[in-house]
Design an enzyme around this catalytic site. Structure first.
Site, PDB file in Angstrom:
ATOM      1  N   LEU A   9      38.198  45.177  48.777  1.00  0.00           N
ATOM      2  CA  LEU A   9      37.228  44.658  47.928  1.00  0.00           C
ATOM      3  C   LEU A   9      38.046  43.459  47.278  1.00  0.00           C
ATOM      4  O   LEU A   9      39.135  43.666  46.643  1.00  0.00           O
ATOM      5  CB  LEU A   9      36.850  45.690  47.042  1.00  0.00           C
ATOM      6  CG  LEU A   9      36.265  46.825  47.523  1.00  0.00           C
ATOM      7  CD1 LEU A   9      35.786  47.989  46.448  1.00  0.00           C
ATOM      8  CD2 LEU A   9      35.196  46.669  48.450  1.00  0.00           C
ATOM      9  N   ALA A  10      37.328  42.450  47.535  1.00  0.00           N
ATOM     10  CA  ALA A  10      38.364  41.106  46.909  1.00  0.00           C
ATOM     11  C   ALA A  10      37.110  40.029  46.390  1.00  0.00           C
ATOM     12  O   ALA A  10      37.645  38.831  46.602  1.00  0.00           O
ATOM     13  CB  ALA A  10      39.088  40.505  47.892  1.00  0.00           C
ATOM     14  N   ARG A  16      38.890  39.483  33.189  1.00  0.00           N
ATOM     15  CA  ARG A  16      40.132  39.812  32.468  1.00  0.00           C
ATOM     16  C   ARG A  16      41.222  39.287  32.325  1.00  0.00           C
ATOM     17  O   ARG A  16      42.008  39.017  31.381  1.00  0.00           O
ATOM     18  CB  ARG A  16      40.213  41.133  32.163  1.00  0.00           C
ATOM     19  CG  ARG A  16      39.051  42.023  31.690  1.00  0.00           C
ATOM     20  CD  ARG A  16      39.162  43.482  32.169  1.00  0.00           C
ATOM     21  NE  ARG A  16      38.782  43.627  33.521  1.00  0.00           N
ATOM     22  CZ  ARG A  16      38.575  44.884  34.097  1.00  0.00           C
ATOM     23  NH1 ARG A  16      38.689  45.975  33.465  1.00  0.00           N
ATOM     24  NH2 ARG A  16      38.049  45.089  35.401  1.00  0.00           N
ATOM     25  N   GLN A  73      30.025  38.605  49.464  1.00  0.00           N
ATOM     26  CA  GLN A  73      29.246  39.037  48.596  1.00  0.00           C
ATOM     27  C   GLN A  73      28.623  38.260  47.613  1.00  0.00           C
ATOM     28  O   GLN A  73      29.496  37.690  46.882  1.00  0.00           O
ATOM     29  CB  GLN A  73      30.065  40.341  47.691  1.00  0.00           C
ATOM     30  CG  GLN A  73      29.141  41.194  46.581  1.00  0.00           C
ATOM     31  CD  GLN A  73      30.071  41.923  45.755  1.00  0.00           C
ATOM     32  OE1 GLN A  73      31.168  41.805  45.602  1.00  0.00           O
ATOM     33  NE2 GLN A  73      29.296  43.109  45.255  1.00  0.00           N
ATOM     34  N   GLY A  78      28.913  44.999  41.705  1.00  0.00           N
ATOM     35  CA  GLY A  78      29.741  46.273  41.468  1.00  0.00           C
ATOM     36  C   GLY A  78      30.398  46.729  43.001  1.00  0.00           C
ATOM     37  O   GLY A  78      30.206  46.190  44.114  1.00  0.00           O
ATOM     38  N   GLU A 155      33.651  56.385  35.018  1.00  0.00           N
ATOM     39  CA  GLU A 155      34.180  55.159  34.550  1.00  0.00           C
ATOM     40  C   GLU A 155      34.575  55.202  33.255  1.00  0.00           C
ATOM     41  O   GLU A 155      33.922  56.001  32.193  1.00  0.00           O
ATOM     42  CB  GLU A 155      33.311  53.924  34.851  1.00  0.00           C
ATOM     43  CG  GLU A 155      33.264  53.616  36.184  1.00  0.00           C
ATOM     44  CD  GLU A 155      34.505  53.245  36.794  1.00  0.00           C
ATOM     45  OE1 GLU A 155      35.363  52.531  36.460  1.00  0.00           O
ATOM     46  OE2 GLU A 155      34.992  53.997  37.933  1.00  0.00           O
ATOM     47  N   ASN A 228      44.314  43.990  36.041  1.00  0.00           N
ATOM     48  CA  ASN A 228      43.009  43.398  35.500  1.00  0.00           C
ATOM     49  C   ASN A 228      43.412  42.358  34.636  1.00  0.00           C
ATOM     50  O   ASN A 228      42.385  41.433  34.295  1.00  0.00           O
ATOM     51  CB  ASN A 228      42.250  44.433  34.823  1.00  0.00           C
ATOM     52  CG  ASN A 228      41.453  45.622  35.873  1.00  0.00           C
ATOM     53  OD1 ASN A 228      41.321  45.301  37.031  1.00  0.00           O
ATOM     54  ND2 ASN A 228      41.574  46.892  35.455  1.00  0.00           N
ATOM     55  N   ASN A 386      66.052   3.808  50.141  1.00  0.00           N
ATOM     56  CA  ASN A 386      65.506   4.283  51.435  1.00  0.00           C
ATOM     57  C   ASN A 386      63.987   3.532  51.311  1.00  0.00           C
ATOM     58  O   ASN A 386      63.093   3.729  52.059  1.00  0.00           O
ATOM     59  CB  ASN A 386      65.448   5.456  51.622  1.00  0.00           C
ATOM     60  CG  ASN A 386      64.992   6.358  50.426  1.00  0.00           C
ATOM     61  OD1 ASN A 386      65.046   6.083  49.195  1.00  0.00           O
ATOM     62  ND2 ASN A 386      64.035   7.567  50.561  1.00  0.00           N
ATOM     63  N   ARG A 440      80.541  -7.089  48.820  1.00  0.00           N
ATOM     64  CA  ARG A 440      80.699  -7.120  47.378  1.00  0.00           C
ATOM     65  C   ARG A 440      81.541  -8.567  46.911  1.00  0.00           C
ATOM     66  O   ARG A 440      82.203  -8.880  47.818  1.00  0.00           O
ATOM     67  CB  ARG A 440      81.348  -6.138  46.613  1.00  0.00           C
ATOM     68  CG  ARG A 440      82.874  -5.748  47.312  1.00  0.00           C
ATOM     69  CD  ARG A 440      83.497  -4.799  46.514  1.00  0.00           C
ATOM     70  NE  ARG A 440      84.261  -3.566  46.831  1.00  0.00           N
ATOM     71  CZ  ARG A 440      85.556  -3.795  47.332  1.00  0.00           C
ATOM     72  NH1 ARG A 440      86.253  -5.001  46.980  1.00  0.00           N
ATOM     73  NH2 ARG A 440      86.280  -2.866  47.761  1.00  0.00           N
TER      74      ARG A 440
HETATM   75  C1  UD1 Z   1      37.956  50.288  39.541  1.00  0.00           C
HETATM   76  C2  UD1 Z   1      36.911  51.789  39.795  1.00  0.00           C
HETATM   77  C3  UD1 Z   1      37.793  52.822  38.831  1.00  0.00           C
HETATM   78  C4  UD1 Z   1      39.172  52.630  39.111  1.00  0.00           C
HETATM   79  C5  UD1 Z   1      39.845  51.301  39.299  1.00  0.00           C
HETATM   80  C6  UD1 Z   1      41.242  51.349  39.950  1.00  0.00           C
HETATM   81  C7  UD1 Z   1      34.691  51.126  39.956  1.00  0.00           C
HETATM   82  C8  UD1 Z   1      33.598  51.080  39.397  1.00  0.00           C
HETATM   83  N1  UD1 Z   1      35.794  51.503  39.285  1.00  0.00           N
HETATM   84  O1  UD1 Z   1      37.412  49.799  38.177  1.00  0.00           O
HETATM   85  O2  UD1 Z   1      37.234  53.831  38.940  1.00  0.00           O
HETATM   86  O3  UD1 Z   1      40.002  53.591  38.303  1.00  0.00           O
HETATM   87  O4  UD1 Z   1      39.282  50.386  40.014  1.00  0.00           O
HETATM   88  O5  UD1 Z   1      42.034  50.187  39.766  1.00  0.00           O
HETATM   89  O6  UD1 Z   1      34.772  50.978  41.410  1.00  0.00           O
HETATM   90  N2  UD1 Z   1      35.075  43.874  43.423  1.00  0.00           N
HETATM   91  C9  UD1 Z   1      34.039  43.361  44.126  1.00  0.00           C
HETATM   92  N3  UD1 Z   1      32.830  43.080  43.908  1.00  0.00           N
HETATM   93  C10 UD1 Z   1      32.267  43.528  42.741  1.00  0.00           C
HETATM   94  C11 UD1 Z   1      33.034  44.203  41.927  1.00  0.00           C
HETATM   95  C12 UD1 Z   1      34.600  44.372  42.282  1.00  0.00           C
HETATM   96  O7  UD1 Z   1      34.515  42.770  45.134  1.00  0.00           O
HETATM   97  O8  UD1 Z   1      31.059  43.341  42.454  1.00  0.00           O
HETATM   98  C13 UD1 Z   1      36.336  44.090  43.639  1.00  0.00           C
HETATM   99  C14 UD1 Z   1      37.389  43.206  42.744  1.00  0.00           C
HETATM  100  O9  UD1 Z   1      37.643  42.002  43.286  1.00  0.00           O
HETATM  101  C15 UD1 Z   1      38.306  43.957  42.618  1.00  0.00           C
HETATM  102  C16 UD1 Z   1      37.985  45.636  42.894  1.00  0.00           C
HETATM  103  O10 UD1 Z   1      36.811  45.573  43.585  1.00  0.00           O
HETATM  104  O11 UD1 Z   1      39.366  43.743  43.433  1.00  0.00           O
HETATM  105  C17 UD1 Z   1      37.850  46.507  41.669  1.00  0.00           C
HETATM  106  O12 UD1 Z   1      37.107  45.966  40.969  1.00  0.00           O
HETATM  107  P1  UD1 Z   1      37.365  45.776  39.281  1.00  0.00           P
HETATM  108  O13 UD1 Z   1      36.138  45.194  38.584  1.00  0.00           O
HETATM  109  O14 UD1 Z   1      38.967  45.396  38.917  1.00  0.00           O
HETATM  110  O15 UD1 Z   1      37.320  47.608  38.961  1.00  0.00           O
HETATM  111  P2  UD1 Z   1      37.904  48.190  37.799  1.00  0.00           P
HETATM  112  O16 UD1 Z   1      37.228  48.039  36.471  1.00  0.00           O
HETATM  113  O17 UD1 Z   1      39.309  48.022  37.761  1.00  0.00           O
HETATM  114 CA    CA Z   2      40.849  46.833  38.925  1.00  0.00          CA
END
Ligand code: UD1
Ligand code: CA
Length: 457
Positions: A9-10, A16, A73, A78, A155, A228, A386, A440
Site C-alpha cells: 500500500l503506497a 502528517r 488508486q 482507505g 483504529e 506517519n 578546462n 612565463r
Molecule cells: C494503519 C492501520 C492501523 C495500523 C497501522 C500500522 C488502517 C485503517 N489502519 O494505520 O490499524 O496500526 O497502519 O502502521 O489500515 N494507503 C493507501 N491508500 C489509502 C490509504 C492508505 O495506499 O487510501 C497506504 C498509505 O500510503 C500507507 C498505508 O496505506 O502506506 C497505511 O496508511 P496510513 O494512513 O498510514 O494508515 P495508519 O493510520 O498508519
Molecule cells: Ca501508517
C-alpha cells in the site's frame, strides 16, 4: 507451499509528514521507505507483487520500476479500498496474499516469512502481524475475546478509552487467503470516525463468518514502526542505522562511533576497514578491505579498492583504486577514475579526470576534464583551465610528466610523456615528450632599483 502474492500500500499522500515528497518515498538510510519494503518482499518467493499507487504514482513507479506491478488508486478512500484496486490482478487466484504498508520500512523478510508459516500452520483465512509496544498511540489495537482469540481491530481514533489501553497493535502487515480477502472486501463499509474503508475491518467480517482468524505477535517490535510523521521518520532512521552498522561490525568493519556513522542500506564494506566519526557513505558504494575513512567524510556511489585512506573529504560517483591517499579536504567529483597508489592531497578538486597509477596532486589544485598518466607529479597550485565560458576541453598529461607549481594548463592541450613544465607557466600549446616548457615572463633583476627610487626615508 501455496502460491504467494503481495500487495504493497503506497498510495497515500502522508499528510502528517507535511511534505511535498510523497510519504513512501521519504528515505530511511538513503533508501525510500517503499523500496525497503519491496527489497524485503523480494526475498519471499512471491508470485506477483502489486503496489497500489495514487499520490505521486509516477514517482513511486519510477522508483520501483519492473520490480512490481501497479494498481492505481485514484482517490485515497482507505486501506481496504486500496487493496481492492489490486482486484483485477489477483481476484480469484488461489494462494496467500501478504499485505504490507509502504510506510513500515523496518519490516524484515524473516518476520514476514514467520507470519506466512504461522498463517499456514493455523490453516487461517487471515493472520495479523501484531506487536506489543509501550506507546501504542495512533495504531490500530488488537481486540481479543476472553479466550484470547482475535475479535477485531479498532483504529485509535475509533477506540474507546479501555480499548486505547491495549498495547497490542496491528502492524499493518497481514496474510490473507487471497480469494477470501477479495470476497470480504466487498463488505467493508466506511462507517467510522475517518469515513474511510479500513482494511482491518476485514478481520471482524471474517470472524463473524466463523472463519479462522489468527494473530502472530512478533518480538521484533522495532520492525513494525509505521512512519506517519518526521518524528517517526527519525526513529526509523536511528533503528535502521543501528541495524546496518551492526551488520558491518559483525562482518569485520571497525566503526569507532556507530551513533555518528551513517551507512546507506546498499553499501558494501570489506574487512578491517575503519570508519571514523562523521563518516557518511551512501548509494551503491563499495569499499574494499583495510581502508581508513573519515573523520567527517562523505562518499556516494563510489567503488574503492583496498588499503585506501580518505580523510575529511567528499567523493561522488567515482572509481578509486587501492592504496590511494585522499585528503584531508579533497573533493572528488563525479566520473573520476583514480588508479592505485595515487595521492590527492589537501584542497584538491578533481572532476571527470583519470589519474594513472601513483600520480600525485598533493596540494591546492583543480583538475577537471583531464587524462593523467601514471607517475605524474602535479605541483602545488597547478590547475587545468578546462572552460572558456562556453565549452569544456580536455587536458592530457602523459606518463611521468612533472608539472611545476602554480601552472595553468589551458585546454585543449597535451603534455607529452616525461616532459617538464616550469613552475608558474601558463601552457597554451602542446608540449612534446621529454621537453622542458617554460611559459612565463623571464625574471629581470634591477640592481639598486629601490635605492634609486628614493622612497625610503
Ligand atoms: C494503519 C492501520 C492501523 C495500523 C497501522 C500500522 C488502517 C485503517 N489502519 O494505520 O490499524 O496500526 O497502519 O502502521 O489500515 N494507503 C493507501 N491508500 C489509502 C490509504 C492508505 O495506499 O487510501 C497506504 C498509505 O500510503 C500507507 C498505508 O496505506 O502506506 C497505511 O496508511 P496510513 O494512513 O498510514 O494508515 P495508519 O493510520 O498508519
Ligand atoms: Ca501508517
Amino acid at each position: 507451499m501455496s502460491k504467494r502474492y503481495a500487495v504493497i500500500l503506497a498510495a497515500g499522500q502522508g499528510t502528517r509528514m507535511k511534505s511535498k515528497l510523497y510519504k513512501v518515498l521519504h528515505p530511511v538510510c538513503n533508501k525510500p521507505m517503499v523500496q525497503h519494503v519491496v527489497d524485503q518482499i523480494f526475498k519471499l518467493h512471491i508470485e506477483e507483487i502489486v503496489t497500489v499507487i495514487g499520490h505521486g504514482a509516477e514517482m513511486v513507479q519510477s522508483q520501483l520500476g519492473s520490480q512490481s506491478q501497479y494498481a492505481l488508486q485514484d482517490k485515497q478512500l482507505g486501506t481496504a479500498h486500496a487493496v481492492m484496486q489490486a482486484k483485477e490482478m489477483l481476484d480469484g487466484k488461489e494462494g496467500t496474499t501478504i499485505v504490507v504498508c509502504g510506510d513500515t520500512p523496518l519490516i524484515k523478510a524473516e518476520t514476514m516469512e514467520a507470519l506466512f508459516k504461522h498463517h499456514d500452520s493455523q490453516a487461517a483465512k487471515a493472520t495479523i502481524l501484531t506487536a506489543s509496544i509501550q506507546n501504542p498511540t495512533g495504531y490500530g489495537r488488537v481486540v481479543r475475546n476472553d479466550n484470547g482469540l482475535v475479535e477485531k481491530i479498532v483504529e485509535h481514533k475509533d477506540a474507546t478509552q479501555s480499548e486505547r489501553e491495549i498495547n497490542e497493535i496491528n502492524t499493518g502487515t497481514y496474510c490473507f487467503d487471497n480469494r477470501t480477502l477479495f470476497e470480504a472486501l466487498k463488505n467493508v463499509s466506511n462507517d467510522n470516525v475517518q469515513g474511510e474503508y479500513y482494511l482491518p475491518d476485514v478481520i471482524e467480517i471474517l470472524k463473524k463468518q466463523g472463519q479462522i482468524v489468527t494473530a502472530y505477535q512478533t518480538e521484533e517490535f522495532e520492525e513494525t514502526l509505521g512512519v506517519n510523521d518526521r518524528v517517526a521518520l527519525a526513529e526509523a532512521e536511528r533503528i535502521m542505522r543501528n541495524r546496518i552498522n551492526e551488520f558491518h561490525m559483525r562482518n569485520g568493519v571497525t566503526i569507532i562511533d556507530p551513533a555518528n556513522t551513517y551507512i546507506g542500506a546498499d553499501v558494501e564494506i570489506g574487512q578491517d576497514t575503519v570508519l571514523l566519526p562523521g563518516t557518511v557513505v551512501k548509494g551503491k558504494t563499495v569499499i574494499g578491505s583495510e581502508c581508513l575513512i573519515g573523520p567527517q567524510t562523505e562518499i556516494e556511489d563510489c567503488r574503492i579498492g583496498d588499503g585506501t585512506v580518505i580523510r575529511q573529504s567528499a567523493a561522488y560517483k567515482s572509481a578509486i583504486g587501492s592504496q590511494v591517499n585522499i585528503g584531508p579536504f579533497a573533493h572528488i567529483r563525479p566520473e573520476s577514475e583514480i588508479h592505485d597508489e595515487v595521492k590527492i592531497g589537501n584542497f584538491v578538486e578533481i572532476k571527470k579526470a583519470v589519474f594513472g597509477k601513483a600520480s600525485k596532486a598533493s596540494h591546492l589544485s583543480y583538475i577537471g576534464d583531464a587524462e593523467i598518466g601514471s607517475d605524474v607529479n602535479i605541483g602545488c597550485g597547478s590547475i587545468t583551465v578546462n572552460y572558456d565560458g562556453k565549452n569544456k576541453y580536455l587536458t592530457k598529461i602523459e606518463d611521468g610528466v612533472f608539472i611545476g607549481c602554480n601552472s595553468n594548463l589551458v585546454a585543449p592541450v597535451t603534455i607529452g610523456k616525461g616532459a617538464y613544465v616550469a613552475a608558474g607557466s601558463t601552457i597554451t600549446n602542446n608540449v612534446p615528450g621529454e621537453a622542458l616548457s617554460i611559459a612565463r615572463a623571464r625574471q629581470v633583476n634591477k640592481e639598486n632599483y629601490v635605492q634609486n627610487l628614493n622612497l625610503k626615508k
